[in-house]
Enzyme design. Structure first.
Site, mmCIF file in Angstrom:
data_model
loop_
_atom_site.group_PDB
_atom_site.id
_atom_site.type_symbol
_atom_site.label_atom_id
_atom_site.label_comp_id
_atom_site.label_asym_id
_atom_site.label_seq_id
_atom_site.Cartn_x
_atom_site.Cartn_y
_atom_site.Cartn_z
ATOM 1 C CB SER A 109 -0.962 0.005 1.195
ATOM 2 O OG SER A 109 -0.273 0.286 2.387
ATOM 3 C CE LYS A 147 -3.464 2.443 4.264
ATOM 4 N NZ LYS A 147 -2.844 1.239 4.908
#
Lengths: 202, 202
Positions: free
Chosen positions: A122, A159
């Site tokens: 990701s 993230k």
DNA sequence: CCGATTACTGTATAAATACCCACCATGCCT
DNA sequence: AGGCATGGTGGGTATTTATACAGTAATCGG
């Protein structure tokens, strides 16, 4: 601080540490029993369990000689490597530590406190690949766009952090992943730390 | 001096040493086989015998994980960081060392001997960004597709290594860069080492 | 007096592990 | 041409080892 060991437990821990230093591998239950004169390996077993419960050692279940010392002393030039984070446990709990890497946290700035193995792709556009180790600085404070280690419920994710008022966006660095929106009034978001570097081993 | 180890044996010895350092206990035959892709534990067994015969290790017969390293090779816990390599100088010349980072080369396997700052984005698809530090294992031997530090004339570059007979291709991991073709009969190509990891500091 | 923890003995068993055998292919030395 | 080391596959077995279960006894806080 860890619970105090009984004299007997300390004695056994010392002996194990000495064994590891001298022989290079941890002892078995039978060897511990022989050294202390136990006539049952279960005596050693229960001591090991007590030591593991108190955090002095980590037992790798099912493995021969699977005793690891929790390396209480002499830290400073070693960083714990966190693999999978067990649900509900603090990140740095002994059960999450896969190994200790011989490197100084001060090699990063701000200082790294631990390494976290990143799963998935990701963050690929930030040059973080599956399996890479993220060097993490422990702090609950993050600024716009920084890479954070966040905990949402039982999930720990890596993230980019973006905040507008009471809403936080956790953005992946990969167009195939959706941005996670968090309303701080409805959900709890814990910032475990800040990414301060990457370590990759081939 | 003990008999020289073959490259394969050295590789396996390095891996074992690394395992011991990181996990605290030596590996089993099956673990070695898994790490190297052997489908029979006997492949590991015979390597261990060869290593024992050459004195690199001692095998405690009949004991689980009974592998002891003869040579405890206590190498330093600092790695030199190489910035720009001055024309014509050996990579590790003092003039090229920018700083020393407090980390153990044994954190990588095979062991890292130094860190090299990578310039440009030619390896971006391998997750190596401009300014990243490449951990390098010093060896002149490279296999297909491995990331190498190569010296062509006065240039030191990081590329993927591919060889067909007397021709070598140095491929970037970025479509915008052209592959460099080297005819070993016409040009000298020196393999300075093998990329064994990446370190990024933000 | 009760429950929890420590510190053991004694027995058992499934799984992990070392280590044997037979075999194949390659290259090197003599 | 033959011997020997290397680097493997494939399968088998005896031993080591972790770990469960059933007890005993002593200590300590509540």
């Amino acid at each position: 601080m860890p619970p105090t060991l009984t004299p007997r437990q300390q004695q056994i821990l010392d002996w194990i540490a000495e064994r590891v230093r001298r022989q290079g591998s941890p002892p078995t239950r039978v060897e511990i029993s022989a050294a202390f004169g136990f006539s049952s390996p279960n005596a050693a077993e229960s001591h090991l369990r007590a030591l593991a419960r108190k955090g002095a050692i980590v037992l790798d279940s099912g493995r021969a000689r699977g005793i690891r010392l929790s390396e209480s002393g002499a830290s400073g030039d070693r960083l714990p490597l966190i693999g999978r984070v067990a649900a509900g446990s603090p990140i740095l709990a002994a059960e999450n530590v896969e190994e200790e890497l011989g490197m100084n946290g001060q090699s990063f700035s701000p200082q790294a406190h631990y390494l976290l193995r990143v799963r998935g792709d990701s963050m690929i556009e930030a040059g973080i690949l599956d399996g890479d180790l993220l060097a993490v600085h422990r702090t609950p404070e993050a600024r716009q766009g920084q890479i954070v280690v966040a905990r949402l419920g039982e999930e720990v994710t890596v993230k980019r952090f973006h905040r507008r008022g009471r809403k936080v966006q956790l953005r992946a660095a990969n167009p195939e992943y959706q941005t996670i929106e968090v309303d701080l009034d409805r959900q709890e978001l814990i910032i475990e730390g800040l990414g301060v570097g990457v370590l990759r081993r081939w």
